[in-house]
Design a protein around this motif. Structure first.
Motif, PDB file in Angstrom:
ATOM      1  N   GLY A  74     -13.851  56.738  29.040  1.00 30.84           N
ATOM      2  CA  GLY A  74     -12.731  56.823  28.112  1.00 30.84           C
ATOM      3  C   GLY A  74     -11.928  58.108  28.133  1.00 30.84           C
ATOM      4  O   GLY A  74     -10.906  58.207  27.435  1.00 30.84           O
ATOM      5  N   ILE A  75     -12.347  59.108  28.886  1.00 28.93           N
ATOM      6  CA  ILE A  75     -11.544  60.341  28.964  1.00 28.93           C
ATOM      7  C   ILE A  75     -10.355  60.091  29.884  1.00 28.93           C
ATOM      8  O   ILE A  75     -10.512  59.619  31.017  1.00 28.93           O
ATOM      9  N   SER A  76      -9.178  60.430  29.394  1.00 28.21           N
ATOM     10  CA  SER A  76      -7.956  60.164  30.160  1.00 28.21           C
ATOM     11  C   SER A  76      -7.184  61.432  30.508  1.00 28.21           C
ATOM     12  O   SER A  76      -6.086  61.352  31.047  1.00 28.21           O
ATOM     13  N   GLN A  77      -7.760  62.608  30.192  1.00 27.66           N
ATOM     14  CA  GLN A  77      -7.112  63.880  30.509  1.00 27.66           C
ATOM     15  C   GLN A  77      -8.095  64.761  31.293  1.00 27.66           C
ATOM     16  O   GLN A  77      -9.266  64.879  30.917  1.00 27.66           O
ATOM     17  N   PHE A  78      -7.587  65.381  32.357  1.00 25.41           N
ATOM     18  CA  PHE A  78      -8.421  66.209  33.210  1.00 25.41           C
ATOM     19  C   PHE A  78      -7.683  67.514  33.533  1.00 25.41           C
ATOM     20  O   PHE A  78      -6.503  67.490  33.887  1.00 25.41           O
ATOM     21  N   LEU A  79      -8.412  68.622  33.394  1.00 20.08           N
ATOM     22  CA  LEU A  79      -7.894  69.939  33.759  1.00 20.08           C
ATOM     23  C   LEU A  79      -8.793  70.477  34.860  1.00 20.08           C
ATOM     24  O   LEU A  79      -9.937  70.854  34.613  1.00 20.08           O
ATOM     25  N   ASP A  80      -8.276  70.493  36.082  1.00 14.85           N
ATOM     26  CA  ASP A  80      -9.051  70.878  37.255  1.00 14.85           C
ATOM     27  C   ASP A  80      -8.687  72.310  37.629  1.00 14.85           C
ATOM     28  O   ASP A  80      -7.629  72.561  38.212  1.00 14.85           O
ATOM     29  N   ILE A  81      -9.566  73.262  37.296  1.00 15.78           N
ATOM     30  CA  ILE A  81      -9.298  74.684  37.498  1.00 15.78           C
ATOM     31  C   ILE A  81      -9.937  75.136  38.802  1.00 15.78           C
ATOM     32  O   ILE A  81     -11.112  74.913  39.044  1.00 15.78           O
ATOM     33  N   GLY A  82      -9.131  75.800  39.650  1.00 20.96           N
ATOM     34  CA  GLY A  82      -9.584  76.154  40.988  1.00 20.96           C
ATOM     35  C   GLY A  82      -9.505  74.945  41.899  1.00 20.96           C
ATOM     36  O   GLY A  82     -10.414  74.651  42.671  1.00 20.96           O
ATOM     37  N   ALA A  83      -8.379  74.247  41.816  1.00 15.81           N
ATOM     38  CA  ALA A  83      -8.254  72.918  42.419  1.00 15.81           C
ATOM     39  C   ALA A  83      -8.349  72.920  43.937  1.00 15.81           C
ATOM     40  O   ALA A  83      -8.887  71.989  44.525  1.00 15.81           O
ATOM     41  N   GLY A  84      -7.824  73.945  44.589  1.00 19.65           N
ATOM     42  CA  GLY A  84      -7.834  73.951  46.041  1.00 19.65           C
ATOM     43  C   GLY A  84      -6.806  72.998  46.629  1.00 19.65           C
ATOM     44  O   GLY A  84      -5.967  72.428  45.928  1.00 19.65           O
ATOM     45  N   LEU A  85      -6.863  72.840  47.955  1.00 18.79           N
ATOM     46  CA  LEU A  85      -5.903  72.015  48.684  1.00 18.79           C
ATOM     47  C   LEU A  85      -6.328  70.545  48.706  1.00 18.79           C
ATOM     48  O   LEU A  85      -7.482  70.220  48.440  1.00 18.79           O
ATOM     49  N   PRO A  86      -5.401  69.637  49.051  1.00 16.97           N
ATOM     50  CA  PRO A  86      -5.717  68.210  49.042  1.00 16.97           C
ATOM     51  C   PRO A  86      -6.841  67.859  49.997  1.00 16.97           C
ATOM     52  O   PRO A  86      -6.977  68.431  51.077  1.00 16.97           O
ATOM     53  N   ALA A  87      -7.670  66.925  49.600  1.00 16.23           N
ATOM     54  CA  ALA A  87      -8.708  66.343  50.452  1.00 16.23           C
ATOM     55  C   ALA A  87      -9.088  65.016  49.809  1.00 16.23           C
ATOM     56  O   ALA A  87      -9.850  64.976  48.866  1.00 16.23           O
ATOM     57  N   ASN A  88      -8.517  63.929  50.314  1.00 16.19           N
ATOM     58  CA  ASN A  88      -8.644  62.615  49.677  1.00 16.19           C
ATOM     59  C   ASN A  88     -10.090  62.144  49.584  1.00 16.19           C
ATOM     60  O   ASN A  88     -10.882  62.373  50.493  1.00 16.19           O
ATOM     61  N   PRO A  89     -10.417  61.439  48.453  1.00 18.36           N
ATOM     62  CA  PRO A  89      -9.557  61.198  47.303  1.00 18.36           C
ATOM     63  C   PRO A  89      -9.540  62.397  46.374  1.00 18.36           C
ATOM     64  O   PRO A  89     -10.530  63.101  46.229  1.00 18.36           O
ATOM     65  N   ASN A  90      -8.407  62.623  45.751  1.00 21.61           N
ATOM     66  CA  ASN A  90      -8.238  63.726  44.826  1.00 21.61           C
ATOM     67  C   ASN A  90      -8.612  63.279  43.406  1.00 21.61           C
ATOM     68  O   ASN A  90      -8.807  62.092  43.147  1.00 21.61           O
ATOM     69  N   VAL A  91      -8.704  64.239  42.495  1.00 23.01           N
ATOM     70  CA  VAL A  91      -9.131  63.942  41.131  1.00 23.01           C
ATOM     71  C   VAL A  91      -8.235  62.899  40.480  1.00 23.01           C
ATOM     72  O   VAL A  91      -8.718  61.957  39.851  1.00 23.01           O
ATOM     73  N   HIS A  92      -6.929  63.036  40.636  1.00 30.56           N
ATOM     74  CA  HIS A  92      -6.040  62.076  39.971  1.00 30.56           C
ATOM     75  C   HIS A  92      -6.182  60.680  40.574  1.00 30.56           C
ATOM     76  O   HIS A  92      -6.050  59.673  39.869  1.00 30.56           O
ATOM     77  N   GLU A  93      -6.490  60.592  41.872  1.00 31.60           N
ATOM     78  CA  GLU A  93      -6.665  59.277  42.492  1.00 31.60           C
ATOM     79  C   GLU A  93      -7.920  58.593  41.968  1.00 31.60           C
ATOM     80  O   GLU A  93      -7.925  57.375  41.748  1.00 31.60           O
ATOM     81  N   ILE A  94      -8.973  59.369  41.768  1.00 28.96           N
ATOM     82  CA  ILE A  94     -10.213  58.806  41.238  1.00 28.96           C
ATOM     83  C   ILE A  94     -10.020  58.375  39.791  1.00 28.96           C
ATOM     84  O   ILE A  94     -10.376  57.260  39.392  1.00 28.96           O
ATOM     85  N   ALA A  95      -9.444  59.269  38.978  1.00 31.15           N
ATOM     86  CA  ALA A  95      -9.266  58.977  37.556  1.00 31.15           C
ATOM     87  C   ALA A  95      -8.287  57.825  37.337  1.00 31.15           C
ATOM     88  O   ALA A  95      -8.534  56.937  36.508  1.00 31.15           O
ATOM     89  N   GLN A  96      -7.185  57.818  38.079  1.00 33.12           N
ATOM     90  CA  GLN A  96      -6.174  56.790  37.869  1.00 33.12           C
ATOM     91  C   GLN A  96      -6.571  55.445  38.458  1.00 33.12           C
ATOM     92  O   GLN A  96      -6.013  54.419  38.077  1.00 33.12           O
ATOM     93  N   ALA A  97      -7.561  55.442  39.365  1.00 35.12           N
ATOM     94  CA  ALA A  97      -8.091  54.166  39.840  1.00 35.12           C
ATOM     95  C   ALA A  97      -8.852  53.462  38.725  1.00 35.12           C
ATOM     96  O   ALA A  97      -8.908  52.235  38.672  1.00 35.12           O
ATOM     97  N   VAL A  98      -9.435  54.258  37.818  1.00 35.82           N
ATOM     98  CA  VAL A  98     -10.144  53.706  36.658  1.00 35.82           C
ATOM     99  C   VAL A  98      -9.170  53.446  35.518  1.00 35.82           C
ATOM    100  O   VAL A  98      -9.199  52.395  34.874  1.00 35.82           O
ATOM    101  N   ASN A  99      -8.301  54.427  35.269  1.00 37.50           N
ATOM    102  CA  ASN A  99      -7.326  54.338  34.186  1.00 37.50           C
ATOM    103  C   ASN A  99      -5.977  54.795  34.714  1.00 37.50           C
ATOM    104  O   ASN A  99      -5.734  55.998  34.871  1.00 37.50           O
ATOM    105  N   PRO A 100      -5.068  53.883  35.037  1.00 39.94           N
ATOM    106  CA  PRO A 100      -3.776  54.253  35.619  1.00 39.94           C
ATOM    107  C   PRO A 100      -2.966  55.220  34.757  1.00 39.94           C
ATOM    108  O   PRO A 100      -2.047  55.873  35.269  1.00 39.94           O
ATOM    109  N   ARG A 101      -3.301  55.350  33.483  1.00 41.08           N
ATOM    110  CA  ARG A 101      -2.549  56.242  32.599  1.00 41.08           C
ATOM    111  C   ARG A 101      -3.215  57.615  32.466  1.00 41.08           C
ATOM    112  O   ARG A 101      -2.773  58.439  31.665  1.00 41.08           O
TER     113      ARG A 101
END
Length: 277
Positions: A83-110
């Motif tokens: 049920g958590i729909s907000q994520f703050l990723d500190i020290g995110a680094g460069l892209p490497a699929n899948p990224n945090v938003h891709e994982i989270a939005q696959a569960v909850n598109p919003r």
């Protein structure tokens, strides 16, 4: 955008305007070296060479980096499903699929995700590539949590009145005790609403068989030291929070599943997730 931290043994140095252009790709960059270690494509020859030098000293760094990345995947999926729909990723680094938003939005598109990093190269990549709705990148340093939390983009996307998952994965390893890492975590969690979660991983010497192995490595122009804390020290970050099962454990042991490592003895880090009551 998730590379899950700047990488063990690597510290970001200040990147001046003169560093643009040829120098920016001819010298190794911490975020790009880590990107290489986890199988990303945003790296150059200098980053590969730096990674190989480091792996020659401590080959476990790749196992730890990959295990940390899988830990992030599992925790984000679990929290988004819960049920958590907000994520703050500190020290995110460069892209490497899948990224945090891709994982989270696959569960909850919003789901909404704010990536934060103090490396200008990371920030530049993120701002150029993050065109997905509900995501943004901010340049900020965790050592100044009030500046991070007050950033206009963060305030635009995240609602502090609703639960948020704060990710600090292989980040606090580079915050020295004199910089008050425990105080930084407490400030972030004070800002977060009840029901928010802290996702934390941290390098340790608890699993190192070779006790004579040096934790200090040469990175770029300066020697840097990884602050490898033991389990009791890492547990202090979760003070006042409710640890989710199975608690603070070696990374492969946190709710293992598909993609779990076959040789956890080579993973030099703990991980845990805790909820703010």
């Amino acid at each position: 955008m998730k590379s899950s931290g700047p990488g063990i043994g690597l510290r970001t140095r200040e990147w001046r305007p003169a560093d643009h252009g040829r120098r920016a790709v001819s010298e190794a960059n911490p975020a790009r070296v880590y990107n290489y270690l986890v199988g990303g494509k945003d790296n150059y020859l200098a980053d590969y060479e730096q990674a190989q030098r480091f792996l020659g000293v401590a080959p476990e760094v790749r196992d730890t980096a990959l295990s940390n990345r899988r830990f992030v995947h599992r925790t984000v999926r679990h929290l988004a499903s819960g049920g958590i729909s907000q994520f703050l990723d500190i020290g995110a680094g460069l892209p490497a699929n899948p990224n945090v938003h891709e994982i989270a939005q696959a569960v909850n598109p919003r789901a909404r995700v704010v990536y934060a990093d103090n490396d200008p190269i990371v920030a530049s990549h993120g701002q150029a590539r993050l065109t997905v709705s509900g995501t943004t990148m901010v340049r900020a340093d965790v050592r100044s949590p009030d500046d991070l939390l007050g950033h206009e983009e963060l305030r635009r996307l995240l609602d502090p009145g609703q639960p948020v998952a704060i990710l600090l994965t292989l980040v606090l390893d580079y915050i020295e005790d004199r910089e008050d890492p425990i105080g930084i975590v407490r400030r972030l969690m004070d800002w977060a609403a009840p029901g928010s979660c802290l996702v934390l991983s941290h390098g340790t010497g608890d699993f190192t068989l070779d006790t004579d192995r040096e934790w200090e490595v040469i990175s770029f122009e300066d020697p840097v030291s990884l602050v490898a804390r033991d389990r009791d020290q890492i547990m202090e970050y979760f003070s006042g929070l409710e640890l989710l099962d199975p608690g603070l454990v070696q990374l492969p042991s946190w709710r293992p599943g598909i993609g779990a490592e076959s040789d956890p003895s080579r993973v030099w880090a703990y991980g845990g997730v805790a909820r703010k009551p």
